[in-house]
Design an enzyme around this catalytic site. Structure first.
Site, PDB file in Angstrom:
ATOM      1  N   GLN A   1       0.025  -1.003   6.963  1.00 15.68           N
ATOM      2  CA  GLN A   1       0.537  -2.171   6.251  1.00 15.68           C
ATOM      3  C   GLN A   1       0.287  -3.445   7.055  1.00 15.68           C
ATOM      4  O   GLN A   1       0.767  -3.579   8.181  1.00 15.68           O
ATOM      5  CB  GLN A   1       2.038  -1.974   6.012  1.00 15.68           C
TER       6      GLN A   1
ATOM      7  N   GLY B   1      14.248  -2.996 -14.095  1.00 15.74           N
ATOM      8  CA  GLY B   1      13.412  -1.872 -13.682  1.00 15.74           C
ATOM      9  C   GLY B   1      12.189  -2.354 -12.916  1.00 15.74           C
ATOM     10  O   GLY B   1      12.036  -3.548 -12.651  1.00 15.74           O
TER      11      GLY B   1
ATOM     12  N   GLY C   1       2.863  -2.189  -2.281  1.00 13.81           N
ATOM     13  CA  GLY C   1       4.153  -2.229  -2.974  1.00 13.81           C
ATOM     14  C   GLY C   1       5.345  -1.923  -2.089  1.00 13.81           C
ATOM     15  O   GLY C   1       6.362  -1.422  -2.564  1.00 13.81           O
ATOM     16  N   GLU C   2       5.230  -2.244  -0.780  1.00 13.66           N
ATOM     17  CA  GLU C   2       6.329  -1.883   0.128  1.00 13.66           C
ATOM     18  C   GLU C   2       7.610  -2.642  -0.187  1.00 13.66           C
ATOM     19  O   GLU C   2       8.704  -2.112  -0.022  1.00 13.66           O
ATOM     20  CB  GLU C   2       5.934  -2.113   1.590  1.00 13.66           C
TER      21      GLU C   2
ATOM     22  N   GLU D   1      -5.977  -5.129  -0.742  1.00 13.30           N
ATOM     23  CA  GLU D   1      -4.982  -5.409  -1.776  1.00 13.30           C
ATOM     24  C   GLU D   1      -3.947  -6.413  -1.290  1.00 13.30           C
ATOM     25  O   GLU D   1      -3.491  -7.278  -2.034  1.00 13.30           O
ATOM     26  CB  GLU D   1      -4.298  -4.109  -2.226  1.00 13.30           C
ATOM     27  N   ASN D   2      -3.564  -6.319  -0.018  1.00 16.32           N
ATOM     28  CA  ASN D   2      -2.570  -7.251   0.511  1.00 16.32           C
ATOM     29  C   ASN D   2      -3.134  -8.649   0.688  1.00 16.32           C
ATOM     30  O   ASN D   2      -2.415  -9.638   0.530  1.00 16.32           O
ATOM     31  CB  ASN D   2      -2.003  -6.735   1.838  1.00 16.32           C
TER      32      ASN D   2
END
Length: 304
Positions: free
Chosen positions: A54, A75, A95-96, A129-130
């Site tokens: 990450q 949700g 998605g962390e 992605e990040n």
């Protein structure tokens, strides 16, 4: 809440398929892999581990609480992405924040996209992605680019293709890593912008960088004002710069060593004045109420 419950029910059949030992999917060629890969699967949170690759290192507790409140009401709007390590074992790719917020709510499951990837592919996927996220600070982006160079062996040209950024943009981010760590921290904390950081790169000596950084904060200089100041500084006569250096060089060794330790601890360049009789004064600057309270906590922590 009915809307949220319905969203959380997605992928339950696929989740049961993944839990079945006789259907343990290890590659895209395995039976039933097409039913899982690329689809939203409801995974047990206990089956997911955080990603050691990450790039993000800062997670605001306040923003996590806000996200948890949103998840409680609506949700998970956007599923996380994981890679499959084995039976009932997954690792986060992206998605962390959603993962952490869901854990704080003691949810049992979370919707996820399942991917099959080796360690190198997972690292590249996580970094790329990040980098695309809008809320990364400039130093996090620069560190991600550097990791793609060091660990994936990508050239700046290859990175440009992967992340859809110009090569010059990537180079500008990477140059930020030449700044003193205190200035990098200031950029991460939002005290200065990337524009300020890019201007400071023109100053080679890190001690001079810190002096100008403190001036930017104290006088609330804009990027344009900072650029003008640095232009004037670089045109200053060598004699004046030598006089400034001599004053620092005359300080006792224990003071010079301590200044570095103090500066790193408090996140600012600490000003120290020493008289000829060996007595001195330490000044700790602050630049906002938030900054003052941060320093206060550091001092109180040491006194306990």
């Amino acid at each position: 809440m009915a809307k949220a419950i319905k969203k959380q029910a997605l992928g339950r059949g696929l989740s049961a398929l993944l839990k079945d030992p006789s259907n343990d999917i290890q590659s895209a060629q395995d039976t039933n892999a097409d039913k899982v890969i690329g689809n939203i699967v409801e995974l047990d949170l206990d089956f997911i581990e955080v990603n050691p690759f990450q790039p993000r290192t800062n997670f605001s507790e306040e923003s996590l609480r806000e996200l948890a409140s949103s998840i409680k009401e609506l949700g998970i709007i956007q599923p996380i992405t994981v890679r499959k390590l084995g039976l009932n074992k997954y690792q986060l790719v992206s998605g962390e924040r959603r993962f952490r917020a869901s854990k704080s709510l003691n949810l049992e499951t979370i919707p996820a996209y399942v991917r099959i990837a080796n360690d190198q592919e997972s690292l590249e996927m996580a970094l790329v992605e990040n980098i695309q996220r809008q809320d990364l600070d400039p130093i996090e982006i620069a560190l991600s680019y550097q990791r793609l160079i060091d660990e994936i062996n990508l050239t700046q040209e290859q990175m440009s293709e992967r992340v859809g950024k110009k090569r010059s943009t990537i180079a500008n981010y990477l140059r930020l890593l030449k700044l003193d760590p205190i200035i990098q921290t200031g950029m991460r904390d939002g005290f200065i912008s990337m524009g300020h950081g890019r201007a400071l790169i023109a100053i080679e000596d890190q001690s001079d960088q810190l002096d100008i950084y403190e001036n930017i904060l104290s006088n609330k200089l804009s990027v344009r004002e900072t650029e003008n100041f640095i232009r004037d500084f670089n045109s200053e006569s060598p004699t004046k710069k030598t006089e400034k250096k001599t004053e620092e060089d005359d300080m006792p060794k224990f003071v010079k060593k301590g200044m570095t330790a103090f500066s790193e601890y408090f996140g600012h360049k600490i000003d120290v004045k020493v008289s000829k009789n060996g007595k001195g004064k330490i000044t700790i600057p602050f630049h906002s109420e938030e900054d003052f309270n941060r320093i206060k906590k550091l001092v109180q922590g040491d006194s306990k």
